[in-house]
Enzyme design. Structure first.
Site, PDB file in Angstrom:
ATOM      1  N   ASN A  45     -14.388 -35.312 -39.731  1.00  0.00           N
ATOM      2  CA  ASN A  45     -13.110 -35.755 -39.170  1.00  0.00           C
ATOM      3  C   ASN A  45     -12.297 -36.567 -40.163  1.00  0.00           C
ATOM      4  O   ASN A  45     -11.076 -36.444 -40.219  1.00  0.00           O
ATOM      5  CB  ASN A  45     -13.332 -36.536 -37.880  1.00  0.00           C
ATOM      6  CG  ASN A  45     -13.719 -35.642 -36.733  1.00  0.00           C
ATOM      7  OD1 ASN A  45     -13.073 -34.648 -36.473  1.00  0.00           O
ATOM      8  ND2 ASN A  45     -14.773 -36.012 -36.028  1.00  0.00           N
ATOM      9  N   ARG A  77      -4.246 -44.053 -40.352  1.00  0.00           N
ATOM     10  CA  ARG A  77      -3.690 -43.031 -41.251  1.00  0.00           C
ATOM     11  C   ARG A  77      -3.265 -41.827 -40.421  1.00  0.00           C
ATOM     12  O   ARG A  77      -3.966 -41.432 -39.492  1.00  0.00           O
ATOM     13  CB  ARG A  77      -4.767 -42.659 -42.273  1.00  0.00           C
ATOM     14  CG  ARG A  77      -4.372 -41.558 -43.225  1.00  0.00           C
ATOM     15  CD  ARG A  77      -5.441 -41.280 -44.278  1.00  0.00           C
ATOM     16  NE  ARG A  77      -6.675 -40.791 -43.694  1.00  0.00           N
ATOM     17  CZ  ARG A  77      -7.871 -41.269 -43.979  1.00  0.00           C
ATOM     18  NH1 ARG A  77      -8.035 -42.247 -44.824  1.00  0.00           N
ATOM     19  NH2 ARG A  77      -8.945 -40.764 -43.419  1.00  0.00           N
ATOM     20  N   GLY A  94      -8.291 -42.031 -35.332  1.00  0.00           N
ATOM     21  CA  GLY A  94      -7.661 -42.234 -36.623  1.00  0.00           C
ATOM     22  C   GLY A  94      -8.494 -43.167 -37.471  1.00  0.00           C
ATOM     23  O   GLY A  94      -9.362 -43.887 -36.965  1.00  0.00           O
ATOM     24  N   TYR A  95      -8.191 -43.166 -38.757  1.00  0.00           N
ATOM     25  CA  TYR A  95      -8.969 -43.933 -39.726  1.00  0.00           C
ATOM     26  C   TYR A  95      -8.143 -45.085 -40.267  1.00  0.00           C
ATOM     27  O   TYR A  95      -6.956 -44.943 -40.549  1.00  0.00           O
ATOM     28  CB  TYR A  95      -9.466 -43.003 -40.837  1.00  0.00           C
ATOM     29  CG  TYR A  95     -10.468 -42.037 -40.259  1.00  0.00           C
ATOM     30  CD1 TYR A  95     -11.810 -42.364 -40.229  1.00  0.00           C
ATOM     31  CD2 TYR A  95     -10.054 -40.862 -39.643  1.00  0.00           C
ATOM     32  CE1 TYR A  95     -12.733 -41.519 -39.630  1.00  0.00           C
ATOM     33  CE2 TYR A  95     -10.972 -40.011 -39.043  1.00  0.00           C
ATOM     34  CZ  TYR A  95     -12.297 -40.352 -39.042  1.00  0.00           C
ATOM     35  OH  TYR A  95     -13.205 -39.530 -38.436  1.00  0.00           O
ATOM     36  N   LEU A  96      -8.809 -46.251 -40.412  1.00  0.00           N
ATOM     37  CA  LEU A  96      -8.130 -47.474 -40.801  1.00  0.00           C
ATOM     38  C   LEU A  96      -8.340 -47.835 -42.264  1.00  0.00           C
ATOM     39  O   LEU A  96      -7.804 -48.841 -42.715  1.00  0.00           O
ATOM     40  CB  LEU A  96      -8.612 -48.642 -39.922  1.00  0.00           C
ATOM     41  CG  LEU A  96      -8.442 -48.451 -38.412  1.00  0.00           C
ATOM     42  CD1 LEU A  96      -9.006 -49.652 -37.665  1.00  0.00           C
ATOM     43  CD2 LEU A  96      -6.986 -48.223 -38.056  1.00  0.00           C
TER      44      LEU A  96
END
Length: 167
Positions: A144, A82, A29-31
């Site tokens: 991604n 996210r 996941g992305y922060l």
């Protein structure tokens, strides 16, 4: 400076499956909301990493990766990343002296399979297996970070994303 040179491809068929020597489930996941870089957390097996990567489009990008405790990685994914998370199984295929990493996506990106090869430099030569199709290295939809914002399942709903089949 850490530099990643990676090319991405769609697949023509499933012939690669017979060559896969290992597979590893992953969640990531992305922060952040990327401006100049993405900040990602990934777990795979019993390991976790924090990754910072430039958002440059193309085969060559800056990349920094640091191992973190698995519990921290899982907590970051569950509480701060996210949604939707990227869920996939990475298959490892050795072919003609190179390692191909084939990501078979699940969840909101189910149905998408992308092959990647890391190279020493952007113009490095390599043999393309028969099962490798269209190159999508420069198509940001296959990154991604983009898949976490606009999952593969939603591509058909957007007329500008009508390439929702693999060659």
């Amino acid at each position: 400076m850490a530099v990643e040179v990676e090319r991405k491809f769609l697949l023509k068929n499933d012939d690669w499956r017979a060559l896969a020597r290992e597979k590893l489930p992953m969640r990531q996941g992305y922060l952040n909301d990327e401006v100049g870089c993405s900040i990602r957390v990934r777990t795979a097996g019993d390991q976790a990493w924090l990754n910072i990567k430039s958002v440059t489009i193309g085969a060559r990008r800056l990349e920094y990766e640091y191992e973190i405790p698995l519990a921290d990685g899982e907590d970051l994914l569950d509480s701060l990343a996210r949604k939707p998370l990227i869920e996939k199984v990475r298959h490892f295929v050795d072919f003609a002296g190179h390692l191909w990493e084939i990501d078979e996506f699940a969840g909101d990106n189910a149905g998408l399979i992308v092959a990647e090869i890391e190279l020493d430099h952007p113009d490095a030569s390599y043999e393309r297996p028969d099962w490798v199709g269209e190159e999508v290295t420069d198509d940001i939809r296959y990154y991604n970070t983009s898949l976490s914002k606009t999952p593969y399942k939603d591509w058909h709903a957007n007329p500008s994303s009508d390439r929702d089949t693999q060659d």
